[in-house]
Design an enzyme around this catalytic site. Sequence first.
Site, PDB file in Angstrom:
ATOM      1  N   GLU A 179       0.812  -1.230   0.000  1.00  0.00           N
ATOM      2  CA  GLU A 179       0.000   0.000   0.000  1.00  0.00           C
ATOM      3  C   GLU A 179       0.837   1.269   0.000  1.00  0.00           C
ATOM      4  O   GLU A 179       0.468   2.259   0.629  1.00  0.00           O
ATOM      5  CB  GLU A 179      -1.001  -0.002   1.177  1.00  0.00           C
ATOM      6  CG  GLU A 179      -2.089  -1.047   1.007  1.00  0.00           C
ATOM      7  CD  GLU A 179      -3.430  -0.631   1.584  1.00  0.00           C
ATOM      8  OE1 GLU A 179      -3.706   0.572   1.681  1.00  0.00           O
ATOM      9  OE2 GLU A 179      -4.211  -1.530   1.928  1.00  0.00           O
TER      10      GLU A 179
ATOM     11  N   HIS B 246      -2.128  -1.140  10.042  1.00  0.00           N
ATOM     12  CA  HIS B 246      -1.629  -2.493  10.292  1.00  0.00           C
ATOM     13  C   HIS B 246      -0.392  -2.402  11.189  1.00  0.00           C
ATOM     14  O   HIS B 246       0.287  -1.379  11.211  1.00  0.00           O
ATOM     15  CB  HIS B 246      -1.198  -3.161   8.981  1.00  0.00           C
ATOM     16  CG  HIS B 246      -2.343  -3.591   8.120  1.00  0.00           C
ATOM     17  ND1 HIS B 246      -2.569  -4.903   7.797  1.00  0.00           N
ATOM     18  CD2 HIS B 246      -3.322  -2.884   7.512  1.00  0.00           C
ATOM     19  CE1 HIS B 246      -3.636  -4.978   7.021  1.00  0.00           C
ATOM     20  NE2 HIS B 246      -4.117  -3.765   6.833  1.00  0.00           N
TER      21      HIS B 246
END
Lengths: 442, 442
Positions: free
Chosen positions: A49, A272
């Site tokens: 990402e 995360h």
Amino acid sequence: MADSNTIRLRVFSLNCWGIRYLSKHCRERYAMIGELLSREEHDIVLLQEVWSEKDFLCLKRKLSSTHPHSHYFKSGVIGSGMATFSRHRIHDAFLYRYSLNGYPYMAHHGDWFGGKAVGMVILNIGRLAAHVYVTHLHAEYCREKDSYLPHRVVQAWELQQFIRHTSSGADLVILAGDLNLHPQDLGNRLLRTYTGLRDSYTETAKFDGCEDGITLISDNPFINPKELCPFEKGIRIDYILYKGSGRVSIQCESLSTTKGSVPDHPFPYSDHEALSADLQLQTLTQQAGGDETRAEQDCAAGKLAELVDIVTEARTEVKVGLYCAERMRYTAARTGVMGMALLLLELAIAAVPWLALRADQPFPRASFYLLGVLCFAILITTFLLYIFYSMEVKALQGAEDQMRLAVGSLQERLRGFPLAQPLNRLCRPLDGQDPCPLEPEE
Amino acid sequence: MADSNTIRLRVFSLNCWGIRYLSKHCRERYAMIGELLSREEHDIVLLQEVWSEKDFLCLKRKLSSTHPHSHYFKSGVIGSGMATFSRHRIHDAFLYRYSLNGYPYMAHHGDWFGGKAVGMVILNIGRLAAHVYVTHLHAEYCREKDSYLPHRVVQAWELQQFIRHTSSGADLVILAGDLNLHPQDLGNRLLRTYTGLRDSYTETAKFDGCEDGITLISDNPFINPKELCPFEKGIRIDYILYKGSGRVSIQCESLSTTKGSVPDHPFPYSDHEALSADLQLQTLTQQAGGDETRAEQDCAAGKLAELVDIVTEARTEVKVGLYCAERMRYTAARTGVMGMALLLLELAIAAVPWLALRADQPFPRASFYLLGVLCFAILITTFLLYIFYSMEVKALQGAEDQMRLAVGSLQERLRGFPLAQPLNRLCRPLDGQDPCPLEPEE
């Protein structure tokens, strides 16, 4: 390095959640990540990402002295979001785009535009060839009613295929990334059992991190705990997996994760948690070999039988997806035909006053044009959807064909083993159409 | 088999031109192809342009006794058109879809809808693992002004990558298909030099077929000779390539092609000629090894230097493609903005009579709605084109990055050779942006 035969390898993985202007504190977090990486000097850094190439280039500049080698994987509309930094020279890079990756019209989920893929870089660590993979599978937005499950299963299938087929020359294999799969999910079992990759969390000698190794935790300020429901504390979906070869044995000495906050900073690196694994590579002076013992044979046969079960389960899931995709394609075709019928009807209505009624009553122009636009919109949309669903059907059929082939081949290998137990359980038909999976047609 | 160490392997390749209802005598030709294959009993049959699965299934039934193993590769909207039949068991199948494959709006060329890819099947021939590849690259419609050249170069690049990375465990490698590349075209040189695959036409001991091995001949009744101009007799674009390994050496004993007609039939099998190669596999009892002589080192260095030149040439071609794609994307964006401006203008015009002129003069409804439809059509089209060109740009950038990495790695390896000649020729800059390709950034 402990001795000449032992090499220490530190691997880092993080889903950066780096959507410019949309992700919270994106710039500040990239600065923090850059700081962490240049301080920690991991051998291999695998990021997901990193949506903007500008952010990648910024990190690259920052890490130019600690990690002189890097690669950014490009695919899809926006990119794959995957980047790798390495202290060791990268010799080759290769990208495999998954055949399925969500739906373009689910723009709010955005996965389709990301061009999900698995990237491979080959690097030499000492005299060892390391094949390092980074990936990011389609997200799971609703576990109870997960319409993307067949897509994720196909992605896991293609991931294991890609790793198996491209790693035969490797001395060691490392895969890291956000798999969007729980540890016991079908895709995860498929990947680990087929490739033989080992999970650093379950294999590590020492662990320092969140409970149960979770990497998406409810304590993270960027996460809405409701979205994690029913997993109150969080879920483990980010992994560092590895395996050695006949030339190298690998042990995971320690694994650590961040814990939802960073000392001296107001927010964490990402939504995360980051993973950091310490691997110990032991080069083997002589290849393991010789005749297999009966116990080893039984173990291998057991693995094969397990694999047959898992691939069969995956095949069922793909078939469910295929059924849905075919139904959606049919719906698109039917709606398109209705749009066409509506258009013809309208043309007929337009023709009638011209033929018979003439200036008798005013022609409803506004409604006529609006209806015409609607018909065209229906026709274009359904045409595009039909093409899209046709591609989905083809991809699912292709994966199912490959799975059938694989099951046949695995069963063939199983027949070569002198088994203690009968294999009746493997003989159950996969569905009504397959008379017997033991005799696959290819 | 001549002796226990020698295996004879017969490989067949044909582009079947099997577009149902469009290709001439499609059904009859498939019947002829089926007859030929069941009579000749080649070990491996690799077909392209089998666009309909029904035709594949029909062939499969026909060849069930001679070729009990088969695989049909599915991808894209219509399919990949590639099929393989084998006398040896197929253990595994894997498909790689090329990232670029023409443009969806060039529907009359149709390549985009075909989902071009390279398919791999793994089969065991005796105790040897054979990795067999079949592919079909994007067609060349106009050699003088070939707008698809960058796409074909990227396809050739991905093809060689796929073969190199997936064949390390193979004892022998076979690639057959319609490459749509002349023997000395950039993509062909890239493929052969990087993978080490040998061309059965140039290597064969015995050849029986058309002059210069051409496979698209002007004598073929399905071909318009004008399309072959300036190559009056025809062109060679279909190939069977192969290579052995440390365990197997391969020789091409004979190669034959059809010659534009079939005895006792009014027309040929296809618009392409079929290839049939007789390969002799010699299993090597001891691995070749030991120190390389100086002459061998010079030869390897020469190969590497040649490869650097070829990859650099490919990189230039990809950059040209990238420039065009970026320009097209920009044009799409600009047209989209103009469409939006037109829409706003129209809304302003609509608002003005409502505000000021009221029932003063009749509002031009028909023109208003037509213009509105036009604006929407422009917006939708340019939006789709923008997305498409963004994907093209990403794919070209990705290939270019990989090529840069490869050139760097090749040059690194070259530096390891004690060269007789200076490597100055390799030091020329690739373009103004790269200060020195000998020091690539990755």
